[in-house]
Design an enzyme around this catalytic site. Sequence first.
Site, PDB file in Angstrom:
ATOM      1  N   GLU A   1      -1.453  10.504  -3.131  1.00  0.00           N
ATOM      2  CA  GLU A   1      -0.389  11.158  -3.904  1.00  0.00           C
ATOM      3  C   GLU A   1      -0.538  12.680  -4.001  1.00  0.00           C
ATOM      4  OE1 GLU A   1      -0.288   9.102  -7.640  1.00  0.00           O
ATOM      5  OE2 GLU A   1       0.066   7.151  -6.718  1.00  0.00           O
TER       6      GLU A   1
ATOM      7  N   GLU B   1       1.148  -1.062  -1.799  1.00  0.00           N
ATOM      8  CA  GLU B   1       1.189  -1.448  -3.222  1.00  0.00           C
ATOM      9  C   GLU B   1       2.544  -2.080  -3.556  1.00  0.00           C
ATOM     10  OE1 GLU B   1      -0.077   1.802  -5.761  1.00  0.00           O
ATOM     11  OE2 GLU B   1      -1.448   2.568  -4.230  1.00  0.00           O
TER      12      GLU B   1
END
Length: 373
Positions: free
Chosen positions: A156, A261
């Site tokens: 991220e 995810e």
Amino acid sequence: MKTRTISAIIAMIILVSTNVSARETLAKATKGKFLMGVAINMQQVNGVNPVESDLIANEFSAVVAENCMKPQPTHPQENKYVWDDADKFVAFGEKNKQTVTGHCLIWHSQIGRWMFVNDSGKDVSPEVLKERMRQHIYAVVGRYKGRVKGWDVVNEAFEDNGTYRKSKFYQILGKDFIKYAFQFAHEADPNAELYYNDYNVETPAKCDAIVQLVKELKAAGCRIDAVGSQSHMHMVNPTLEATETSFKKLKAAGVHILITEWDVSILPSPYDGANISASFKYSKEMDPYRDGVPADVQQKWNKRVLDMFGLFLKYSDVVDRVTVWGLNDAGTWLNGFPIRGRMDYPVLFDRKNQRKSVVDEMIKMAQKTKVKK
């Protein structure tokens, strides 16, 4: 007597049929196409609920840890490492002959403040931070060298608009912190695959920024095998078209794709994303399925899951793994995000650890898909 015999035969047929069905798993159906993975927690690793541990072992071909390999749990203080949980997690995957992924080495969240400050509480120099990163990565990757297939090296690093997240890593080292992380990870285990991982990869500006990062890393001589698209999805967003466009861009950049995810929230959302710092006030309107999901809504969710799964299969030449973020609805992180106290139903097993009907449809879909690898 005759009635009892017929009943016994019918019962036996049902039992055999059930056992045969139970042997068909997503792991087996996707073999040769991509790995089918699941994120697991320490209760599952430790066998607190044996049913869940057995399901993970039998239904999936790959595992990733929800939390125990992140920077804070493994390296809470500069000169202190804690390995117990990570060791158990890796051993769990090995025992069940599953592919193990390391998640994650460098992330702005769930990391000790000590990484970025000196004894006076001020930011460390770029040289100090770089060395602390090296020591952390060498220690974690080195400990599991040859046992972990690949690592989410950096997690991220971008905002949705394609700009770099102004994390402490970025503030002190600039964008080169990503390059250093990949270099150190490769040095620590030259045979391990290395990944960049992010959410909302389907957002055009973010995807373009990631593609540019891939090009820059390759130009710098860094190994990068795949980009992980977290794929925390909602009922409408991201669209199938936007997701496929991101796949095409990443494939053209010369990297493989990981769905790292995956979950599909069935609840209304105040926003799209997976920024864990976000939170909103609870309201009944945002939590409409306390008593169960209506049949028509469930059908829409099933279709959403199948549409996306079909896309993953379509690109199975470059999609190497599809990982669901959590085994069952009871344990999903989305029950508390971005609104605490809700009941969500975003993964493939229900609160009683029963397969949802969509799983059988996914298995059939995978079985009909030809191997492209």
